[in-house]
Design an enzyme around this catalytic site. Structure first.
Site, PDB file in Angstrom:
ATOM      1  N   GLY A  46       0.934  -1.231  -0.145  1.00 55.57           N
ATOM      2  CA  GLY A  46      -0.023  -0.260  -0.181  1.00 55.57           C
ATOM      3  C   GLY A  46       1.014   1.397  -0.384  1.00 55.57           C
ATOM      4  O   GLY A  46       1.998   1.200   0.432  1.00 55.57           O
ATOM      5  N   CYS A  47       0.053   2.556  -0.293  1.00 54.32           N
ATOM      6  CA  CYS A  47       1.201   3.771  -0.598  1.00 54.32           C
ATOM      7  C   CYS A  47       0.332   4.900  -0.350  1.00 54.32           C
ATOM      8  O   CYS A  47      -0.754   4.656  -0.354  1.00 54.32           O
ATOM      9  CB  CYS A  47       1.784   3.492  -1.767  1.00 54.32           C
ATOM     10  SG  CYS A  47       2.972   1.648  -2.102  1.00 54.32           S
ATOM     11  N   ALA A  48       1.059   5.768  -0.182  1.00 52.33           N
ATOM     12  CA  ALA A  48       1.124   6.994  -0.148  1.00 52.33           C
ATOM     13  C   ALA A  48       2.167   7.400  -1.332  1.00 52.33           C
ATOM     14  O   ALA A  48       2.910   7.437  -1.813  1.00 52.33           O
ATOM     15  CB  ALA A  48       1.292   7.895   0.689  1.00 52.33           C
ATOM     16  N   HIS A  53       6.890   9.235  -3.215  1.00 44.28           N
ATOM     17  CA  HIS A  53       6.153   8.189  -2.967  1.00 44.28           C
ATOM     18  C   HIS A  53       6.580   7.557  -1.486  1.00 44.28           C
ATOM     19  O   HIS A  53       7.779   7.564  -0.660  1.00 44.28           O
ATOM     20  CB  HIS A  53       6.755   7.351  -4.017  1.00 44.28           C
ATOM     21  CG  HIS A  53       6.254   5.602  -3.481  1.00 44.28           C
ATOM     22  ND1 HIS A  53       6.660   4.619  -3.105  1.00 44.28           N
ATOM     23  CD2 HIS A  53       4.936   5.608  -4.081  1.00 44.28           C
ATOM     24  CE1 HIS A  53       5.899   3.693  -3.266  1.00 44.28           C
ATOM     25  NE2 HIS A  53       4.453   3.647  -3.836  1.00 44.28           N
ATOM     26  N   ASN A  88       0.478   3.374  -5.956  1.00 41.08           N
ATOM     27  CA  ASN A  88      -0.072   3.039  -4.921  1.00 41.08           C
ATOM     28  C   ASN A  88      -1.386   1.932  -5.794  1.00 41.08           C
ATOM     29  O   ASN A  88      -2.450   2.696  -5.850  1.00 41.08           O
ATOM     30  CB  ASN A  88      -1.100   4.068  -4.395  1.00 41.08           C
ATOM     31  CG  ASN A  88      -1.771   3.715  -2.669  1.00 41.08           C
ATOM     32  OD1 ASN A  88      -1.566   2.607  -2.445  1.00 41.08           O
ATOM     33  ND2 ASN A  88      -3.163   4.308  -3.020  1.00 41.08           N
TER      34      ASN A  88
END
Lengths: 363, 501
Positions: free
Chosen positions: A12-14, A182, A209
């Site tokens: 998962g990510c920003a 990121h 993401n």
């Protein structure tokens, strides 16, 4: 523990991006501030930045950013570079000690131009030549990894939280017209800096993401065209798809969006005949480049930035605009923290291409 | 009469308390198993004539009948099974080649049953097909290497002819002659209603069915029965049949008894003459000859029809497919050795060829390794039994599947494996008018539509579970598969990991 590339690791990510259409050069401060707001969306196991317009003095040269595990790898890689490129400048990438960022590899930067004789011999254009050299280093030279290879741009990434990584790379000392960032939330511990994002090839850099369900279909298709997916990450394969469609097939970014986040057949069926024919063609011709499953991506390229969600919009992504400045982030808060007074803020719908370019740029 | 060495495999059991002697079984059985004894007022049966097709069992109004395996056994012997002994007796009695119908019943591995599918949990969402679009539409045909643009900069359609299918399933080749008029009508109408294609097989196309041309693949086999320009131009695609999974390396033989009336007319051969398809095409002794036939057919149809080349899955199928992918063919159909047939020599059916899963995985990989996968689409057949098999075939690399046996089952076939006898009690593999009329095409086509509609629902559910909302994102997506109980070599050939990895 398997290293990134030996196993497939969902994350998962920003993500966050800032772009000045006027080409105004800004420091890396703002992007660090933006991504730091979304601290909770990453877990300290990877982060990074891409910055455009940061090497004006060397803008005709490819800027290679390379991680080395040891001096042996460096020696072998530099010998390879000397055989293929004219190395105009080389140096360590400046960093500062940050206690949260550890286990750093050797991090070097080279400004290079392909050797004319080698280039002629290869019968390739300059960009393809450079791509093939990057693949060669990354797959053949153990312990060496090129993680940035564009002109007048650079990627800076590591294992850690993105705000710490920004300070580590002294990002505030760079000035550019576009930054992306990121923060990663992988589901196990890759522990290798090369696995962090952005992922870049030439001047294309991708932050992403999501976890795409079409991964292996996309991977096996793109590998048929000479790409090597050595990291097994979504971001890597998305980057190659964009490179393949844009550089090798000459598709516009709008057409690329219609391939990777294709409109549904029922939507295509409602289009005007000319538009319908075009979309049908793209879906049939590039069926293997359709990407399914959740993603929000920000793609940086020379002179522009684009953002795109998967066709069902299974990941959050917000766009903000203020005069010539454009912002894209996973959360609105990450935009407001650097520009509280926006002219417009909106959430693009699934499959809707958002693209910003420098004034005077094409398309 | 000489002694018949063979005890029947099956016994017809009649429950006298239930039987009302209505004689339905007697009327229904074309094999003459049941006989009414007026004096005794009861029915008796000759088990030796029974093929276990369940026609009488199904139609008995009082459910008085069942068919069970005969308890009779030879002295136990692992090496010489009862079946082997019986077959030997039969040949010693007849001096002939053993014949069988349908696919091999032998216990060879079914790799589809050793492959498991993935589903989304936490890190990405599964997609609910009841709420979101879930696309099963596929296109078959070659893809050009580069895009083309007009002077205005707009993309131009430079695609060779493509077949559009609402879902990745087609009815595989079954000739008019090997199956009945009503069976063909059911398949053609179902294909039209579903937006898919059926295949004429090698017996030509009955003039009544030209109206289903948009949903028809016309086949050209080694016997060239019923092939003429109008036939070639009437379908959506042309298939060159090089081989069949159930009988690789040999041709076909439709006995003269079946070459009657419309069948003779459709095949363009005299009534009563045997229709013999040679083992090879006598104008194709090598790959360059195939190329010539592909282009002859394209010339004959003005390059408006995709050409499919169908081959049996044999040991070097990957290399053969690679040659075909460079021969101008648009689609390669691979038929696995478990595939069905109207009639095949038993020894060939049970011993020649390889399973479709391994052939498909090998071909898909080979074409990708050589960078020519986009030259062709791949259709996998022999034997696809369910929606799960379709999903697995797609993930292994198939663009589409062919179903034959599954479609016949939907029409009532009970897999008695006696098609070659021509007395199909279900009206499918027969030309006897009184039997053919038992298959009502109005019902038959609906059952086929039902089957594929059900499968499409299941395909969508499984795709949604994997977080995939378009079938093209599943094609060749082998990470969605895991093997169970397979050895390393098998996993390597299939290109999948073992469960738990």
């Amino acid at each position: 523990m398997l290293r990134e590339g030996d196993a497939r690791i969902p994350s998962g990510c920003a993500i966050s991006g800032i772009f000045s259409k006027a080409g105004k050069r800004m420091s890396g401060e703002a992007i660090i501030k933006s991504i730091a707001v979304m601290h909770e969306r990453s877990n300290g196991l990877g982060g990074g930045f891409a910055a455009y317009g940061i090497y004006p003095a060397y803008k005709e040269l490819y800027a290679l950013h390379i991680f080395y595990d040891n001096t042996g790898a460096k020696k072998e890689c530099e010998e390879f570079l000397e055989r293929h490129f004219d190395i105009v400048n080389l140096s360590k990438i400046p960093t500062r000690k940050v206690k949260e960022v550890t286990d750093e590899p050797l991090i070097w930067r080279y400004f290079v131009a392909p050797l004319p004789t080698k280039l002629a011999e290869s019968q390739l254009d300059e960009r393809e030549f450079t791509v093939q050299c990057v693949f060669r280093i990354n797959t053949r030279i153990t312990g060496a990894y090129v993680f940035s290879s564009g002109k007048d741009m650079g990627v800076f990434k590591a294992v850690g939280y993105p705000e710490d990584i920004g300070r580590f790379y002294r990002l505030e000392e760079y000035e550019g017209y576009c930054f992306t960032a990121h923060g990663r939330y992988p589901t196990n511990t890759p522990g290798w800096w090369g696995g962090a994002h952005p992922f870049a090839l030439l001047d294309y850099s991708v932050i992403h993401n999501g976890e795409i369900s079409s991964y292996d279909a996309n991977r096996r298709a793109i590998e048929m065209h000479g790409y090597k997916c050595s990291l097994q990450t979504d971001t890597e394969v998305i980057t190659y798809i964009i490179d393949y469609l844009h550089r090798k097939h000459g598709l516009t970014y709008k057409e690329i969006a219609s391939v990777i986040a294709a409109p549904f057949w029922q939507t295509i069926g409602r289009m005007e005949p000319a538009e319908r024919a075009e979309h049908e063609y793209l879906r049939i011709m590039f069926a293997a480049q359709l990407i399914t499953g959740p993603f929000s991506i920000i793609v940086g390229f020379a002179g522009g930035l684009l953002a795109l969600n998967d066709r069902l919009k299974l990941r959050s992504m917000v766009v903000g605009e203020k005069g010539d400045m454009c912002y894209v982030a996973s959360e609105e808060a990450a935009i407001r923290v650097i520009e509280p007074d926006l002219d417009a803020v909106w959430a693009p719908s699934g499959g809707q291409l958002v693209m910003f370019r420098l004034h005077g740029g094409d398309e | 009469m000489p002694v018949n060495y063979i005890h029947p495999d099956y016994e017809v059991i009649r429950n006298p308390d239930r039987c009302v002697a209505c004689r339905a079984c007697e009327r229904q059985c074309a094999n003459g198993v049941h006989e009414y004894l007026p004096d005794a007022g009861k029915l008796v049966c000759d088990d030796a004539l029974c093929v276990n097709c369940h026609r009488c069992v199904t139609l008995c109004p009082t459910r008085a009948l069942k068919i069970v395996r005969s308890g009779n056994t030879y002295k136990e012997n692992v090496n010489w099974s009862g079946e082997t002994i019986n077959e030997l007796y039969r040949q010693a009695g007849s001096g002939g080649v053993l014949l069988s119908g349908m696919g091999t019943p032998k216990p060879y591995p079914v790799y589809f049953d050793k492959i498991l599918l993935n589903a989304s949990q936490v890190t990405n969402p599964s997609i609910d097909p009841l709420r979101e679009p879930m696309e099963t539409k596929v296109f078959l045909g070659a893809k050009p290497r580069t895009v083309a643009r007009g002077k205005d900069g707009r993309l131009q359609n430079n695609l060779p002819p493509q077949l559009s299918l609402s879902m990745p399933v087609m009815f595989s080749a079954m000739s008019y002659g090997s199956i009945s008029y009503n069976a063909h009508e059911s398949l053609a109408r179902a294909a039209e209603a579903l937006g898919v294609l059926y295949n004429t097989g090698e017996g030509g196309l009955h003039e009544d069915f030209y109206r289903y041309g948009k949903n028809t693949i016309v086949q050209v086999a080694s016997g060239r029965f019923g092939v003429h320009p109008q036939y070639l131009n009437s379908g959506a695609a042309i298939e060159i049949k090089m081989g069949q999974g159930a009988k690789p390396g040999i041709g076909g033989h439709l006995p003269g008894a079946k070459i009657i009336g419309d069948i003779s007319r459709t095949r363009m051969i005299p009534e009563g003459s045997d229709a013999i398809s040679p083992a090879p095409h006598h104008d194709i002794y090598s790959i360059e000859d195939l190329r010539q036939l592909v282009y002859s057919l394209k010339e004959a149809t003005d390059y408006r029809k995709p050409v499919i080349v169908k081959i049996a899955a044999v040991h070097n199928v990957a290399a053969i497919a690679s040659g075909i992918a460079r021969s101008g063919a648009d689609v390669i159909a691979i038929d696995g050795f478990r595939g069905g047939t109207g009639a095949a020599p038993t020894r060939i059916r049970d011993n020649v060829g390889i399973p479709i899963e391994l052939a498909l995985a090998g071909v898909d990989k080979r074409l990708r390794d050589e960078g020519i996968r986009d030259n062709v689409s791949i259709v996998a057949g022999g034997s696809i039994r369910s929606s799960a098999d379709i999903i697995k075939a797609a993930a292994l690399g198939a663009d589409c599947v062919y179903i034959g046996t599954a479609a016949l089952l939907a029409l009532g076939c009970h897999l008695c494996r006696s098609c070659h006898a021509g007395k199909c009690n279900w009206g499918i593999a027969t030309q006897m008018p009184e039997l053919v009329k038992r298959l009502n095409p109005d019902i038959g086509y609906m059952r086929l539509v039902n089957l594929l509609t059900a499968w499409r629902h299941e395909i969508k559910e499984m795709m949604g579970g994997m977080g995939i909302n378009s079938i093209e994102a599943l094609r060749g997506n082998r990470l969605m598969l895991r093997g169970v109980g397979l050895n390393e070599k098998e996993l390597e050939i299939l290109g999948i990991k073992h469960a738990g990895e």
